[in-house]
Write a protein that holds these residues in place. Sequence first.
Motif, PDB file in Angstrom:
ATOM      1  N   LEU A 155       0.809  -1.221   0.000  1.00  0.00           N
ATOM      2  CA  LEU A 155       0.000   0.000   0.000  1.00  0.00           C
ATOM      3  C   LEU A 155       0.845   1.276   0.000  1.00  0.00           C
ATOM      4  O   LEU A 155       0.462   2.270  -0.611  1.00  0.00           O
ATOM      5  N   LYS A 156       1.949   1.252   0.719  1.00  0.00           N
ATOM      6  CA  LYS A 156       2.783   2.461   0.826  1.00  0.00           C
ATOM      7  C   LYS A 156       4.244   2.042   0.694  1.00  0.00           C
ATOM      8  O   LYS A 156       4.547   1.150  -0.076  1.00  0.00           O
ATOM      9  N   GLY A 157       5.125   2.708   1.407  1.00  0.00           N
ATOM     10  CA  GLY A 157       6.523   2.315   1.387  1.00  0.00           C
ATOM     11  C   GLY A 157       7.238   2.651   0.089  1.00  0.00           C
ATOM     12  O   GLY A 157       6.807   3.504  -0.691  1.00  0.00           O
ATOM     13  N   PRO A 158       8.343   1.951  -0.196  1.00  0.00           N
ATOM     14  CA  PRO A 158       9.165   2.264  -1.376  1.00  0.00           C
ATOM     15  C   PRO A 158       8.414   2.174  -2.699  1.00  0.00           C
ATOM     16  O   PRO A 158       8.688   2.946  -3.617  1.00  0.00           O
ATOM     17  N   VAL A 159       7.464   1.236  -2.823  1.00  0.00           N
ATOM     18  CA  VAL A 159       6.758   1.103  -4.103  1.00  0.00           C
ATOM     19  C   VAL A 159       5.918   2.345  -4.391  1.00  0.00           C
ATOM     20  O   VAL A 159       5.796   2.769  -5.548  1.00  0.00           O
ATOM     21  N   LEU A 177      -5.786   3.658  -5.590  1.00  0.00           N
ATOM     22  CA  LEU A 177      -4.760   4.324  -4.789  1.00  0.00           C
ATOM     23  C   LEU A 177      -5.211   5.721  -4.388  1.00  0.00           C
ATOM     24  O   LEU A 177      -4.986   6.160  -3.249  1.00  0.00           O
ATOM     25  N   PHE A 178      -5.871   6.430  -5.303  1.00  0.00           N
ATOM     26  CA  PHE A 178      -6.382   7.767  -4.981  1.00  0.00           C
ATOM     27  C   PHE A 178      -7.341   7.706  -3.801  1.00  0.00           C
ATOM     28  O   PHE A 178      -7.230   8.483  -2.842  1.00  0.00           O
ATOM     29  N   LEU A 179      -8.295   6.780  -3.843  1.00  0.00           N
ATOM     30  CA  LEU A 179      -9.267   6.675  -2.756  1.00  0.00           C
ATOM     31  C   LEU A 179      -8.602   6.260  -1.453  1.00  0.00           C
ATOM     32  O   LEU A 179      -8.961   6.751  -0.375  1.00  0.00           O
ATOM     33  N   PHE A 180      -7.633   5.369  -1.529  1.00  0.00           N
ATOM     34  CA  PHE A 180      -6.915   4.942  -0.323  1.00  0.00           C
ATOM     35  C   PHE A 180      -6.169   6.112   0.306  1.00  0.00           C
ATOM     36  O   PHE A 180      -6.238   6.337   1.524  1.00  0.00           O
ATOM     37  N   LEU A 181      -5.437   6.879  -0.507  1.00  0.00           N
ATOM     38  CA  LEU A 181      -4.673   8.014   0.020  1.00  0.00           C
ATOM     39  C   LEU A 181      -5.590   9.092   0.585  1.00  0.00           C
ATOM     40  O   LEU A 181      -5.295   9.694   1.627  1.00  0.00           O
ATOM     41  N   ALA A 182      -6.724   9.339  -0.086  1.00  0.00           N
ATOM     42  CA  ALA A 182      -7.671  10.351   0.398  1.00  0.00           C
ATOM     43  C   ALA A 182      -8.277   9.926   1.724  1.00  0.00           C
ATOM     44  O   ALA A 182      -8.393  10.735   2.661  1.00  0.00           O
ATOM     45  N   ALA A 183      -8.664   8.655   1.832  1.00  0.00           N
ATOM     46  CA  ALA A 183      -9.259   8.161   3.077  1.00  0.00           C
ATOM     47  C   ALA A 183      -8.233   8.174   4.201  1.00  0.00           C
ATOM     48  O   ALA A 183      -8.547   8.535   5.344  1.00  0.00           O
ATOM     49  N   HIS A 184      -6.999   7.804   3.893  1.00  0.00           N
ATOM     50  CA  HIS A 184      -5.946   7.774   4.911  1.00  0.00           C
ATOM     51  C   HIS A 184      -5.651   9.179   5.431  1.00  0.00           C
ATOM     52  O   HIS A 184      -5.557   9.409   6.643  1.00  0.00           O
ATOM     53  N   GLY A 185      -5.514  10.133   4.514  1.00  0.00           N
ATOM     54  CA  GLY A 185      -5.241  11.510   4.935  1.00  0.00           C
ATOM     55  C   GLY A 185      -6.377  12.096   5.743  1.00  0.00           C
ATOM     56  O   GLY A 185      -6.154  12.761   6.768  1.00  0.00           O
ATOM     57  N   ALA A 186      -7.614  11.850   5.306  1.00  0.00           N
ATOM     58  CA  ALA A 186      -8.776  12.379   6.022  1.00  0.00           C
ATOM     59  C   ALA A 186      -8.886  11.770   7.413  1.00  0.00           C
ATOM     60  O   ALA A 186      -9.233  12.459   8.380  1.00  0.00           O
ATOM     61  N   ARG A 187      -8.597  10.470   7.517  1.00  0.00           N
ATOM     62  CA  ARG A 187      -8.694   9.796   8.815  1.00  0.00           C
ATOM     63  C   ARG A 187      -7.713  10.392   9.820  1.00  0.00           C
ATOM     64  O   ARG A 187      -7.975  10.411  11.025  1.00  0.00           O
ATOM     65  N   HIS A 188      -6.594  10.900   9.322  1.00  0.00           N
ATOM     66  CA  HIS A 188      -5.585  11.503  10.200  1.00  0.00           C
ATOM     67  C   HIS A 188      -5.655  13.032  10.203  1.00  0.00           C
ATOM     68  O   HIS A 188      -4.716  13.696  10.657  1.00  0.00           O
ATOM     69  N   GLY A 189      -6.763  13.577   9.696  1.00  0.00           N
ATOM     70  CA  GLY A 189      -6.964  15.031   9.759  1.00  0.00           C
ATOM     71  C   GLY A 189      -6.007  15.833   8.898  1.00  0.00           C
ATOM     72  O   GLY A 189      -5.801  17.022   9.148  1.00  0.00           O
ATOM     73  N   TRP A 211       0.852  13.876   2.839  1.00  0.00           N
ATOM     74  CA  TRP A 211      -0.305  13.162   2.293  1.00  0.00           C
ATOM     75  C   TRP A 211      -0.943  13.943   1.147  1.00  0.00           C
ATOM     76  O   TRP A 211      -1.396  13.356   0.171  1.00  0.00           O
ATOM     77  N   LEU A 212      -0.970  15.259   1.256  1.00  0.00           N
ATOM     78  CA  LEU A 212      -1.475  16.077   0.153  1.00  0.00           C
ATOM     79  C   LEU A 212      -0.511  16.057  -1.028  1.00  0.00           C
ATOM     80  O   LEU A 212      -0.934  16.046  -2.192  1.00  0.00           O
ATOM     81  N   LEU A 213       0.771  16.051  -0.736  1.00  0.00           N
ATOM     82  CA  LEU A 213       1.772  15.999  -1.796  1.00  0.00           C
ATOM     83  C   LEU A 213       1.665  14.681  -2.567  1.00  0.00           C
ATOM     84  O   LEU A 213       1.789  14.660  -3.794  1.00  0.00           O
ATOM     85  N   ASP A 214       1.396  13.592  -1.854  1.00  0.00           N
ATOM     86  CA  ASP A 214       1.202  12.295  -2.523  1.00  0.00           C
ATOM     87  C   ASP A 214       0.058  12.372  -3.532  1.00  0.00           C
ATOM     88  O   ASP A 214       0.170  11.889  -4.664  1.00  0.00           O
ATOM     89  N   ILE A 215      -1.047  12.966  -3.104  1.00  0.00           N
ATOM     90  CA  ILE A 215      -2.211  13.053  -3.987  1.00  0.00           C
ATOM     91  C   ILE A 215      -1.915  13.968  -5.178  1.00  0.00           C
ATOM     92  O   ILE A 215      -2.326  13.677  -6.310  1.00  0.00           O
ATOM     93  N   ARG A 216      -1.191  15.041  -4.939  1.00  0.00           N
ATOM     94  CA  ARG A 216      -0.797  15.915  -6.054  1.00  0.00           C
ATOM     95  C   ARG A 216       0.018  15.129  -7.075  1.00  0.00           C
ATOM     96  O   ARG A 216      -0.231  15.223  -8.293  1.00  0.00           O
ATOM     97  N   GLN A 217       0.986  14.358  -6.598  1.00  0.00           N
ATOM     98  CA  GLN A 217       1.817  13.580  -7.509  1.00  0.00           C
ATOM     99  C   GLN A 217       0.997  12.548  -8.270  1.00  0.00           C
ATOM    100  O   GLN A 217       1.232  12.309  -9.456  1.00  0.00           O
ATOM    101  N   LEU A 218       0.027  11.957  -7.591  1.00  0.00           N
ATOM    102  CA  LEU A 218      -0.825  10.962  -8.252  1.00  0.00           C
ATOM    103  C   LEU A 218      -1.688  11.617  -9.327  1.00  0.00           C
ATOM    104  O   LEU A 218      -1.852  11.078 -10.429  1.00  0.00           O
ATOM    105  N   LEU A 219      -2.248  12.784  -9.022  1.00  0.00           N
ATOM    106  CA  LEU A 219      -3.105  13.467  -9.988  1.00  0.00           C
ATOM    107  C   LEU A 219      -2.319  13.911 -11.222  1.00  0.00           C
ATOM    108  O   LEU A 219      -2.887  14.021 -12.312  1.00  0.00           O
ATOM    109  N   LEU A 220      -1.034  14.163 -11.068  1.00  0.00           N
ATOM    110  CA  LEU A 220      -0.203  14.511 -12.218  1.00  0.00           C
ATOM    111  C   LEU A 220      -0.106  13.348 -13.209  1.00  0.00           C
ATOM    112  O   LEU A 220       0.192  13.554 -14.387  1.00  0.00           O
ATOM    113  N   GLN A 221      -0.386  12.137 -12.745  1.00  0.00           N
ATOM    114  CA  GLN A 221      -0.369  10.961 -13.615  1.00  0.00           C
ATOM    115  C   GLN A 221      -1.704  10.765 -14.332  1.00  0.00           C
ATOM    116  O   GLN A 221      -1.855   9.831 -15.108  1.00  0.00           O
TER     117      GLN A 221
END
Length: 318
Positions: A115-119, A229-241, A247-257
Motif C-alpha cells: 500500500l505504501k513504502g518504497p513502491v 490508490l487515490f481513494l486509499f490516500l484520500a481516506a488515509h489523509g482524512a482519517r488523520h486530519g 499526504w497532500l503531496l502524494d495526492i498531487r503527484q498521483l493526480l499529475l499521472q
Amino acid sequence: MTDGYALDKKSFSKELRLLLEVLKTDDIDETAERNPQIFTDIDWELWVRLSLHHRVFPYIYPKLSRMREEHVPSAVTQRLKWEYRKNTVQMLQLSGEMGYLGEELAKLQIRSLFLKGPVLAQELYGDISLRTSRDLDFLVPMAQLAETEALLVRLGYVKEEDFESILGDWKWREHHTTFNHPDKGIKVEVHWRLSPGPSKEPEFDELWKCARTSSHFGQNVHYLGSEDLFLFLAAHGARHGWSRLRWLLDIRQLLLQKPDPGKLVRLIQQIITPMLAARRCCWLPICWQHRLSPPWRASRSGLRPGGLPSWRFSMWRA
C-alpha cells in the motif's frame, strides 16, 4: 468572482508559507527572484522542524542542493542533507525487505498488495529517496490472514498485540495488525481492509483486478491501481486530519499521472452512495419523531446537508 476552492493562507506563519512555496516550485532561485520577501525574517529552526514534521524534507532537499544563490542558510541545507541521506538508507533497507516478503508470500500463493513504502515512493516520485516511510504496509485477503501471520512469525517477526474480540468483531473494527522484526528493526503492518470499519470499500478481488506489478522491485511486488490508490490516500489523509503535508503531496503527484476520471467517479459512487443512503435512513426516524427537517436540502446537483459549508459535504452528494 470568488474561488471557493482557493486556500486562505492569511493565518499561516511565514515559515509554513515558505514551505508551501518551496514544495510548489522546481527552481528556488527563480522563486526568490520573483518573490524575495518570502525568504526574509524566517525562523529557520522552525522551518526545519516543519519540514520534518510534515515529512517533506526528502522532496525539499534536492531543490535546496540545486540553488545557485544562498537563499536558505547553509546550515539548514546541511541539516536536511543529513536527514535526506539517512532516509535514503532506510528506504533502501525497506525496499530489500519488501521484495523479500513479496517472494515469500508468493511461494505460499498468498496474494498481496503493498500500500505504501518504497513502491509508492517510486510510483509517485520516480525515486525512493524523495519520500519517507517508516514501515511496510500490505493488504492480503481475509481468508489468508492467519497464513500470512504465521509466515511472518517464521521469518522472525513478532506480533505487537492480539485484539480483544467479541464474536469476531475485530474483523471489521480493526483493519491491520502490526509485526516488528527485532533484528532488522523493521515494522510491518498486515492489512485485511484498507480502512477501519464499518466504512464501505472494494473487496480484495476487485482491487486485485486493477492491481499493478512493480517493474523496480520484482514480479512479486504488486500495488493498487491508480484510482484505488487515490481513494486509499484520500481516506488515509482524512482519517488523520491531513496533519501532514506529505499526504497532500502524494495526492498531487498521483493526480499529475492523470488517473481515469470516469473510472474514479464510478468508484466513488459505488462506495459513497450506499453510505449516504444509510446515513439518511438513520436520520429519518429522528426527524419524524421530533418534527424536524432532514439535515439536507435539495439542490440542482443533488441533496446537500443544510446549514453547513457545502464543500465539507461535496463527497456526500447523491
